[in-house]
Design an enzyme around this catalytic site. Structure first.
Site, mmCIF file in Angstrom:
data_model
loop_
_atom_site.group_PDB
_atom_site.id
_atom_site.type_symbol
_atom_site.label_atom_id
_atom_site.label_comp_id
_atom_site.label_asym_id
_atom_site.label_seq_id
_atom_site.Cartn_x
_atom_site.Cartn_y
_atom_site.Cartn_z
ATOM 1 N N TYR A 175 -13.464 -2.360 7.695
ATOM 2 C CA TYR A 175 -12.369 -3.303 7.919
ATOM 3 C C TYR A 175 -11.318 -3.091 6.840
ATOM 4 O O TYR A 175 -11.645 -3.015 5.655
ATOM 5 C CB TYR A 175 -12.895 -4.744 7.858
ATOM 6 C CG TYR A 175 -11.831 -5.799 8.049
ATOM 7 C CD1 TYR A 175 -11.155 -5.921 9.258
ATOM 8 C CD2 TYR A 175 -11.504 -6.687 7.023
ATOM 9 C CE1 TYR A 175 -10.185 -6.897 9.442
ATOM 10 C CE2 TYR A 175 -10.540 -7.671 7.194
ATOM 11 C CZ TYR A 175 -9.875 -7.772 8.405
ATOM 12 O OH TYR A 175 -8.923 -8.746 8.589
ATOM 13 N N LYS A 206 -9.345 -9.678 -3.365
ATOM 14 C CA LYS A 206 -10.508 -10.500 -3.706
ATOM 15 C C LYS A 206 -10.644 -10.713 -5.228
ATOM 16 O O LYS A 206 -9.831 -11.431 -5.794
ATOM 17 C CB LYS A 206 -11.750 -9.931 -3.032
ATOM 18 C CG LYS A 206 -11.526 -9.926 -1.493
ATOM 19 C CD LYS A 206 -12.732 -9.727 -0.631
ATOM 20 C CE LYS A 206 -12.368 -10.042 0.820
ATOM 21 N NZ LYS A 206 -12.309 -8.901 1.714
ATOM 22 N N ASP A 213 -10.348 1.759 0.024
ATOM 23 C CA ASP A 213 -10.111 0.333 0.180
ATOM 24 C C ASP A 213 -11.178 -0.388 -0.634
ATOM 25 O O ASP A 213 -12.297 -0.608 -0.168
ATOM 26 C CB ASP A 213 -10.174 -0.048 1.662
ATOM 27 C CG ASP A 213 -9.910 -1.540 1.861
ATOM 28 O OD1 ASP A 213 -9.837 -2.268 0.853
ATOM 29 O OD2 ASP A 213 -9.783 -1.965 3.022
#
Ligand SMILES: *Cc1c(COP(=O)(O)O)cnc(C)c1O
Length: 422
Positions: free
Chosen positions: A140, A261, A233
């Site tokens: 994702y 995050k 990522d």
């Protein structure tokens, strides 16, 4: 009877939530509505206190309402919540990111992981003057159009849209490849025109799937051979699987890195960065346009800076996280074996997933075999015992430093939940 929060929420928000997985669709039942949180715990509108392994989907590494972060954000708010001008703290955060993330020489702050990946890919396409992106099934990279493509067959397939509203043309240059499949990745290059490979170096969005030995170095080599860029990522893994992220842990350096995050300590911010020659292409140093009204927001920067400084000042925190997560992993594994439940626990550092069913998960095709019904039962049983694991079989559970004092309670609740799910 008064309406529940869920009923009120559903009336005015899709699914009653601001991000789909929060609706608990995969496990059934009503999602808890949080009133406040502290350390390892969230408190709900129903007056329950839950030990939380959602951890804001990995954004929290110390715990909820970590005192130094709260103090820093409060102090920052007093000095102004947004300027739209360069600020001192942004420079300090950028310097700290460059110091800690091995491959990052120049960095740009954005507001979400979605923005970070979309921007990094724009830079990669600009730098190579090529259109194609190689993406792995089950990874994702946020909800930007070029990444919203689902798993194809085992071989590299041209992507088809995964969501209505994503025009086929937008994903026509996204080439899908199974995770951990270097041969398929290599075939994806055969068609030419590959600008970049984007990968979660530890996949965390199909449950935790570690890279096979040789997978990341193999991608590095393929990119070098074909003149393409390697984009890690690390929105989830950055500052979590090591201070310098997966690139430090596995010793493979990407050209561009996406962060999110933990980098913002539980506030809405993210970043992308990498080799200087690539990042100098970004406006205003170069022509690749990318901007943000609230980018480098002082509240988010204060939370990020405080979190990263605390991690840097306490390198032992990663060993402690590892110990807690390893204990949970082992206890779950014993519980599965003792009850003869098929499944596997996969873990990298403080990220772990319990997969019911498969013996091993190396790719999305493996992950898709999980026993979703059993996971739903397990999830509800754990919740009844006060432990909130992420409400989907395809998510990572995140250990926070604050969990350290509650391991026994967690382990016995999860074991009982396993018994009920058996
Ligand atoms: C969470 C996540 C994103 C998206 O970040 P948002 O801030 O939710 O937009 C992108 N990539 C990975 C690997 C993630 O885990």
């Amino acid at each position: 009877m008064n309406d529940t929060w869920l009923a009120r929420a559903r009336r005015v928000m899709p699914g009653g939530v601001n991000s789909p997985v929060r609706a608990f669709g995969a496990v059934g039942g009503e999602p808890p509505f949080v009133t406040k949180a502290s350390g390892a715990f969230v408190e709900t509108a129903d007056g329950e206190t839950l030990i939380d392994f959602v951890a804001s989907w990995g954004a929290l590494i110390f715990g909820h309402a970590h005192r130094p972060v709260v103090d820093a954000v409060t102090e920052a708010a007093r000095r102004g919540t947004s300027f739209g001008l360069p600020s001192v703290a942004e420079v300090e955060l950028a310097e700290l990111i460059v110091e800690t993330v091995p491959s990052v020489e120049v960095v740009r702050m954005v507001n979400s992981g979605t923005e970070a990946t979309a921007s990094a890919v724009r830079v990669a396409r600009a730098a190579t003057a090529r259109p194609k992106i190689v993406k792995f099934e089950g990874c994702y990279h946020g909800h930007a159009d070029p990444f919203l493509v689902k798993a194809g067959s085992g071989v590299a397939t041209m992507g088809l849209p995964d969501s209505p509203g994503v025009p086929a043309a937008t994903v026509a240059d996204t080439v899908l490849v199974p995770f951990n499949d270097l041969d398929a990745a290599s075939r994806a290059f055969a068609g030419g025109d590959v600008a970049a490979v984007i990968v979660e170096p530890v996949a965390g969005n199909m449950g935790v799937v570690p890279p096979d030995e040789g997978f990341l170095p193999g991608l590095r080599e393929l990119c070098d051979r074909f003149g393409a860029l390697l984009v890690f990522d690390e929105v989830m893994t950055g500052f979590r699987v090591a201070l310098g992220g997966a690139q430090e842990r596995y010793g493979v350096l990407p050209d561009l890195t996406c962060l999110g995050k933990v980098v913002a300590g539980g506030t809405p911010a993210a970043a992308y960065g990498g080799r200087e020659d690539l990042m100098r292409r970004v406006a205003p140093d170069g022509p690749v346009y990318q901007a943000g009204t609230l980018a480098g927001n002082p509240l988010a920067v204060a939370a990020g800076l405080t979190t990263l400084r605390a991690l840097q000042a306490d390198p032992g925190v990663y060993d402690r996280l590892e110990t807690v997560a390893a204990t949970i992993e082992e206890e779950l594994r014993h519980g599965l074996a003792r009850r003869r439940i098929d499944g596997v626990v996969q873990r990298v550092g403080s990220m772990l997933t319990l997969f019911f069913g498969p013996e091993r998960v190396r790719s999305w095709n493996d992950a898709a075999q999980v026993d979703r019904e059993r996971f739903a039962r397990f999830h509800r049983a754990a919740l009844q015992r006060g432990v909130l694991v992420p409400p989907s079989p395809f998510e990572a559970w995140f250990v926070m430093a604050a969990h350290e004092d509650h391991v026994d309670q967690v382990v016995s609740a999860l074991d009982a939940a396993l018994g009920e799910a058996a």
